[in-house]
Design an enzyme around this catalytic site. Sequence first.
Site, PDB file in Angstrom:
ATOM      1  N   ARG A  26       0.889  -1.290  -0.226  1.00  0.00           N
ATOM      2  CA  ARG A  26       0.070   0.153   0.063  1.00  0.00           C
ATOM      3  C   ARG A  26       0.912   1.264   0.127  1.00  0.00           C
ATOM      4  O   ARG A  26       0.451   2.061  -0.722  1.00  0.00           O
ATOM      5  CB  ARG A  26      -0.822  -0.081   0.979  1.00  0.00           C
ATOM      6  CG  ARG A  26      -1.611   1.083   1.321  1.00  0.00           C
ATOM      7  CD  ARG A  26      -2.928   1.183   2.103  1.00  0.00           C
ATOM      8  NE  ARG A  26      -2.759   0.469   3.306  1.00  0.00           N
ATOM      9  CZ  ARG A  26      -1.942   0.732   4.463  1.00  0.00           C
ATOM     10  NH1 ARG A  26      -1.625   1.868   4.501  1.00  0.00           N
ATOM     11  NH2 ARG A  26      -1.913  -0.241   5.564  1.00  0.00           N
ATOM     12  N   TYR A  32     -17.415  17.363 -14.058  1.00  0.00           N
ATOM     13  CA  TYR A  32     -17.865  16.027 -14.156  1.00  0.00           C
ATOM     14  C   TYR A  32     -18.714  15.917 -12.924  1.00  0.00           C
ATOM     15  O   TYR A  32     -18.418  16.176 -11.926  1.00  0.00           O
ATOM     16  CB  TYR A  32     -16.345  14.954 -13.908  1.00  0.00           C
ATOM     17  CG  TYR A  32     -16.845  13.560 -13.673  1.00  0.00           C
ATOM     18  CD1 TYR A  32     -17.752  12.868 -14.518  1.00  0.00           C
ATOM     19  CD2 TYR A  32     -16.392  13.094 -12.564  1.00  0.00           C
ATOM     20  CE1 TYR A  32     -17.995  11.690 -14.119  1.00  0.00           C
ATOM     21  CE2 TYR A  32     -17.092  11.815 -12.254  1.00  0.00           C
ATOM     22  CZ  TYR A  32     -17.670  11.174 -13.023  1.00  0.00           C
ATOM     23  OH  TYR A  32     -18.028   9.922 -12.939  1.00  0.00           O
ATOM     24  N   ASP A  74      -8.210  19.930 -13.650  1.00  0.00           N
ATOM     25  CA  ASP A  74      -8.583  18.456 -14.096  1.00  0.00           C
ATOM     26  C   ASP A  74      -8.375  18.615 -15.594  1.00  0.00           C
ATOM     27  O   ASP A  74      -9.115  19.346 -16.253  1.00  0.00           O
ATOM     28  CB  ASP A  74     -10.126  18.210 -13.768  1.00  0.00           C
ATOM     29  CG  ASP A  74     -10.295  16.753 -14.354  1.00  0.00           C
ATOM     30  OD1 ASP A  74      -9.631  16.398 -15.095  1.00  0.00           O
ATOM     31  OD2 ASP A  74     -11.398  16.251 -13.566  1.00  0.00           O
ATOM     32  N   LYS A  83      -9.416   7.471 -18.632  1.00  0.00           N
ATOM     33  CA  LYS A  83      -9.699   7.950 -20.043  1.00  0.00           C
ATOM     34  C   LYS A  83      -8.418   7.882 -20.823  1.00  0.00           C
ATOM     35  O   LYS A  83      -8.045   6.785 -21.061  1.00  0.00           O
ATOM     36  CB  LYS A  83     -10.177   9.255 -19.771  1.00  0.00           C
ATOM     37  CG  LYS A  83     -11.437   9.549 -18.710  1.00  0.00           C
ATOM     38  CD  LYS A  83     -12.448   8.775 -18.849  1.00  0.00           C
ATOM     39  CE  LYS A  83     -13.685   8.837 -17.925  1.00  0.00           C
ATOM     40  NZ  LYS A  83     -13.214   8.949 -16.598  1.00  0.00           N
TER      41      LYS A  83
HETATM   42  C1  LIG Z   1     -13.163  15.147 -16.287  1.00  0.00           C
HETATM   43  C2  LIG Z   1     -13.419  13.730 -15.119  1.00  0.00           C
HETATM   44  N1  LIG Z   1     -12.605  13.990 -14.068  1.00  0.00           N
HETATM   45  C3  LIG Z   1     -12.568  12.989 -13.276  1.00  0.00           C
HETATM   46  C4  LIG Z   1     -13.381  11.746 -13.565  1.00  0.00           C
HETATM   47  C5  LIG Z   1     -13.500  10.720 -12.526  1.00  0.00           C
HETATM   48  O1  LIG Z   1     -12.508   9.708 -12.874  1.00  0.00           O
HETATM   49  P1  LIG Z   1     -12.744   8.039 -12.292  1.00  0.00           P
HETATM   50  O2  LIG Z   1     -14.092   7.689 -13.036  1.00  0.00           O
HETATM   51  O3  LIG Z   1     -11.585   7.599 -13.080  1.00  0.00           O
HETATM   52  O4  LIG Z   1     -13.071   7.911 -11.103  1.00  0.00           O
HETATM   53  C6  LIG Z   1     -14.067  11.500 -14.703  1.00  0.00           C
HETATM   54  C7  LIG Z   1     -14.745  10.272 -14.898  1.00  0.00           C
HETATM   55  O5  LIG Z   1     -15.680  10.395 -15.825  1.00  0.00           O
HETATM   56  C8  LIG Z   1     -13.735  12.608 -15.547  1.00  0.00           C
HETATM   57  O6  LIG Z   1     -14.610  12.735 -16.672  1.00  0.00           O
END
Ligand SMILES: Cc1ncc(COP(=O)(O)O)c(C=O)c1O
Length: 398
Positions: free
Chosen positions: A60, A112, A186, A211
């Site tokens: 971990r 998101y 992000d 992604k």
């Molecule tokens: C722009 C963005 N940030 C964060 C996330 C969250 O990521 P995760 O699905 O890997 O937890 C997503 C998920 O769709 C996203 O589109």
Amino acid sequence: MSDPNKIFKLAIDPHFGTKAIHAGQNPDKWTFRNVIPPISMTTTFKQIAPAKHYGFEYGRSGNPSRSVLQECIAALEDAKYCLTYSSGLGATTAVAHLLKSGDHVLAGDDMYGGTNRYFSKVASKFGITMTLVDFTKDVNMEKMILPETKLVWMESPTNPCLRVIDLEKISNLIHKIRKDIIILVDNTFLTSYFQKPLTLGADLVLYSCSKYLNGHSDVIMGAVVTNRSDLYEDLAFNQNSLGIIPSPFDCFLVNRGLKTLHVRMKEHQKNGLAVAQFLEQHPLVEKTLHPGLPSHPQHNIALRQFSGFSGMVSFYIKGGLKEATKFLQSIKIFCLAESLGGYESLADHPALMTHASVPENERAFLGITDNLIRLSVGLESEQDLIADLDQALKASVN
Ligand SMILES: Cc1ncc(COP(=O)(O)O)c(C=O)c1O
């Protein structure tokens, strides 16, 4: 549109491909000089003497497969540090744990849905408050920044409406008011190949590696990148203390996915632009959202701030839920599914799927209406993708 490589002010890092393939991967660090880093499937590591070890003690706290990946992601961002987490939301959780009860987050309103849900429904229980703001508008920052504001959260391009925030302008404004505010971007939609938020004033860059970074839609993972050693120390502590770590196998897969990130992003850009241009002139489409279209309100910011576009395109189909549903049930190559950034093309209905957790009034305000469709344009042949969209659009009115 002219050659995408010639329209951006910022050049793509000419060494990106070399870093993606070699950074952190030196075979000399392994006993058998593995050219491809091994998957270190072990929970624990033998120690030479009590508390004397070769850099790893318990799975971990650290794992060689994770270190390889973190080094590579950091190099692609030209950053000093990267930490990976069990998901993008795990990374969000680790960042939120930099805060304490009473702290305030100023966040972009079009982000998101899961990030919005985390701050409004989970972090709020621990006394963290959040205000949402449209950073693409003229924001009175002096008014929005409260004495207790500790974190500014921007997603750009935004999900799902693909608004583009002028990251440098906003970061400068905020840091002029208070230097200690942590600015996070992000960067999931563009990746470090097409946008480098740390050079635009961000302190932290967050990724859903699920992604584009992995690019194969077979791993859920998150990452945070920074140049600040103080934030890195705290985030590393949180990675271990919260236990939100990725598995060694997932680290192996994402590290493998990164090897073709630059190749994939170029093709996503080409297909995404072709799809956007096709949709924009289609009689059954009300409006198309893509920062590469001159009609996009922040097109010029995109040309100054990005060095390329991803495969994300959103559009409003003519009609309402009925037409959107018919379209989404008629696509054959595009697949109706959540997520984005994989080699396969996906279509999403944000209001009912990815952004269903955003309250209805907020969705309406943001333009996440029943006729909004988000596409993640993949790497299939361009003409097949366009033919698929065309037949599904026609089917939406039959
Ligand atoms: C722009 C963005 N940030 C964060 C996330 C969250 O990521 P995760 O699905 O890997 O937890 C997503 C998920 O769709 C996203 O589109």
